[in-house]
Design an enzyme around this catalytic site. Structure first.
Site, PDB file in Angstrom:
ATOM      1  N   CYS A 157      -9.940 -72.195  81.137  1.00 14.95           N
ATOM      2  CA  CYS A 157     -10.986 -73.180  80.866  1.00 14.95           C
ATOM      3  C   CYS A 157     -12.046 -72.482  80.016  1.00 14.95           C
ATOM      4  CB  CYS A 157     -11.539 -73.809  82.156  1.00 14.95           C
ATOM      5  SG  CYS A 157     -12.485 -72.725  83.232  1.00 14.95           S
ATOM      6  N   HIS A 170      -3.422 -54.657  93.305  1.00 14.33           N
ATOM      7  CA  HIS A 170      -4.120 -54.678  94.600  1.00 14.33           C
ATOM      8  C   HIS A 170      -4.163 -56.055  95.250  1.00 14.33           C
ATOM      9  CE1 HIS A 170      -6.579 -50.683  94.184  1.00 14.33           C
ATOM     10  NE2 HIS A 170      -5.287 -50.527  93.919  1.00 14.33           N
ATOM     11  N   THR A 216     -14.903 -70.878  80.818  1.00 14.07           N
ATOM     12  CA  THR A 216     -15.249 -69.567  81.375  1.00 14.07           C
ATOM     13  C   THR A 216     -14.147 -68.967  82.230  1.00 14.07           C
ATOM     14  OG1 THR A 216     -16.155 -70.659  83.322  1.00 14.07           O
ATOM     15  CG2 THR A 216     -17.710 -70.178  81.510  1.00 14.07           C
ATOM     16  N   ASP A 256      -8.058 -76.758  80.574  1.00 14.52           N
ATOM     17  CA  ASP A 256      -8.825 -77.984  80.336  1.00 14.52           C
ATOM     18  C   ASP A 256      -9.079 -78.052  78.830  1.00 14.52           C
ATOM     19  OD1 ASP A 256     -10.940 -76.255  79.839  1.00 14.52           O
ATOM     20  OD2 ASP A 256     -12.309 -77.154  81.297  1.00 14.52           O
ATOM     21  N   HIS A 290      -2.710 -52.622 100.754  1.00 14.90           N
ATOM     22  CA  HIS A 290      -3.151 -53.859 100.080  1.00 14.90           C
ATOM     23  C   HIS A 290      -2.453 -55.088 100.659  1.00 14.90           C
ATOM     24  CE1 HIS A 290      -5.261 -51.306  97.359  1.00 14.90           C
ATOM     25  NE2 HIS A 290      -4.142 -50.670  97.031  1.00 14.90           N
TER      26      HIS A 290
END
Ligand code: RB5
Length: 150
Positions: free
Chosen positions: A65, A98, A67, A8, A133
């Protein structure tokens, strides 16, 4: 490896640097925008990248973005996407080993360029371990609908 990248406005300034890192490691990267730092809504660009990764089997994505939170939450709404919000080489490596992550997400306001470089290296160089996994990742793909006896 083949990558798609989208951001963004709050991740836009890191986009060219990130593309250069991916290319310097010998991988392909396709830019899905935006083309300027004008304000945009991160779900729109998360969706573009997520759909590209799902449609182009075996490809990967990078989402940025401010965060990394909004853009990773958005991408994970698309079935088949495992977008991992990472903060360092360890989390980027574990997201592959994982979780078989197919999208690396991070926040431009959170990590510096050195960390970005180390995350991309770790993401590219770590294979999925499979084994126990795989069963867990399959449960994610099932939408965590484990039934009454789980
Ligand atoms: C944009 O200001 C910011 O909210 C966005 O980039 C992201 O951090 C949201 O999770």
């Amino acid at each position: 490896m083949k990558f798609y990248i989208a951001t963004d406005h709050a991740g836009y300034a890191l986009k060219e640097f990130t593309k250069d890192i991916v290319r310097s490691l010998g991988h392909e990267i396709i830019d899905l925008g935006p083309d300027s730092a004008d304000r945009v809504d991160y779900p729109d660009f998360a969706k573009k990248c997520a759909n590209a990764v799902v449609e182009d089997k075996g490809s990967f994505g990078i989402l940025i973005c401010g965060t990394g939170i909004g853009i990773s939450i958005s991408a994970n709404k698309i079935k088949g996407v495992r977008a991992a919000l990472c903060h360092d080489a360890y989390t980027a490596s574990m997201s592959r080993a994982h979780n078989n992550a197919n999208i690396l997400a991070f926040g431009e306001r959170v990590v510096g360029r050195g960390v970005v470089e180390s995350m991309i290296e770790a993401f590219c160089n770590t294979p999925f371990e499979g084994g126990r996994h795989l069963n867990r990742v399959n449960k994610i793909e099932d939408g965590c609908n484990f039934g009454a006896n789980f």
